[in-house]
Write a protein that holds these residues in place. Structure first.
Motif: not given
Length: 357
Positions: A255-275
């Motif tokens: 979930r984190k890496q997909c969002s970091i690289h601009g391709f979030p899991l469809s429907g994932d509304t989770y939000f946090t800091k990574v480093g």
């Protein structure tokens, strides 16, 4: 030979299972009655208030499969909560309405493991926010196994890895100490290949490997490297169906890496800091979601074994386990990409319950 003298003053708290064989009685008691300190256990054994097969024993004595363990009624009041826990473990799953409502698909089972196809929306472990009316898979599997085999006093079946609440797919539970040890050894030697199917927002054009340092904020804020291989399978209408293989098992890694690289899991509304990075999340919520909240499509599709020790592999009993995609997941990707395309991707009927060879 068992003695009947004074047994009316004693309460049976369990019968030794195979995993208890040759274990010291003081260690067994420490496991099943954690509220008693080791010093107190020595004292209770010495004074004859803890017995094996109705007879007094010594703290260093070892039990064998089939031995019964009793404690004096005066001690039972002191460890009342522990006794209630022991009793609850013996509860017949057929009398538990919550367990009856949850249908579990078993993908593989032997004396070491039970492997299930985890449904989406169900927690793996009990947590602080778990509702009493919503049993976890941990609860359900433990109750299921009570009827299948003689239970251990010192060992309780448990999930060997975790999947997020909304993540579905292959999930391993240990049925014995040996099973837990074998799984851990395979994990340590990186013998498992874990493959996921994910529905992403955006158009991922080519296969790639992502390497990032991820931080788990609810732990020690330490950064650990996460390595994920991702391959696009299909693309349509702003969505990508991807095959995801993980080398590391970091918390919420995919979930984190997909969002970091601009391709979030469809429907994932989770939000946090990574480093020092923040990652964005999908604004598109999954159709047919019951809650309308954070709900995405991520499925642990297949776990394969690398070549290794043939004796261990034979003992393990499988080389590959595949979990069919959930109905909602299949409906969604068939709608997006077409039934023929999906069948071509999976090669075989995706409703098959297991690919075990």
């Amino acid at each position: 030979m068992s003695s009947s003298k004074g047994l009316s003053s004693f309460i049976k708290i369990g019968t030794a299972g195979n995993d208890d064989n040759n274990k010291r009685i003081d260690r067994i008691i420490r496991t099943i009655i954690p509220s008693l300190s080791l010093g107190s256990i020595y004292k209770e054994i010495r004074q004859g208030r803890i017995r094996i097969n109705g007879e007094k024993t010594a703290s260093g004595n070892r039990i064998i499969t089939g031995d019964t363990i009793e404690i004096h009624k005066s001690l039972a009041e002191t460890v009342k909560k522990d006794i209630e826990t022991i009793i609850s473990k013996k509860e017949d799953p057929k009398t538990n309405s919550n367990s009856k409502k949850m249908k579990i698909e078993i993908l593989f089972e032997n004396s070491l493991f039970i492997v299930i196809n985890k449904p989406s929306g169900i927690l793996t472990h009990t947590g602080a926010k778990t509702s009493k009316n919503s049993p976890t898979l941990d609860d359900v599997i433990k109750k299921l196994l009570i009827k299948k085999s003689q239970q251990s006093l010192a060992f309780s079946p448990a999930p060997l890895h975790r999947l997020d609440k909304e993540t579905s797919g292959v999930l391993f539970f240990s049925k014995s100490i040996e099973g837990a040890r074998i799984y851990t050894s395979f994990l340590r030697e990186k013998m498992f290949i874990k493959k996921y199917i994910a529905l992403l927002d955006g158009h991922l054009q080519k296969s790639c490997t992502w390497k990032d340092f991820l931080t788990r904020e609810d732990k020690d804020n330490k950064s650990q490297e996460a390595v994920t291989h991702i391959k696009p399978l299909l693309y349509s209408s702003g969505y990508t169906l991807a095959l995801v293989e993980i080398e590391t098992g970091r918390y919420r890694q995919i979930r984190k890496q997909c969002s970091i690289h601009g391709f979030p899991l469809s429907g994932d509304t989770y939000f946090t800091k990574v480093g020092t990075k923040k990652y964005s999340t999908s604004s598109i919520k999954k159709k047919n979601s019951d809650s309308g909240k954070n709900s995405f499509f991520l499925h642990c599709w297949k776990i394969e074994l690398k070549d290794g020790d043939n004796v261990l592999l034979e003992k393990l009993g499988f080389t590959s386990i595949t979990a069919p995609l959930p109905k909602l997941f299949m409906e969604r990707i068939v709608t997006l990409f077409g039934e023929d395309e999906i069948l071509n991707i999976f090669a075989t009927n995706p409703t098959n319950t297991m690919n075990n060879y």
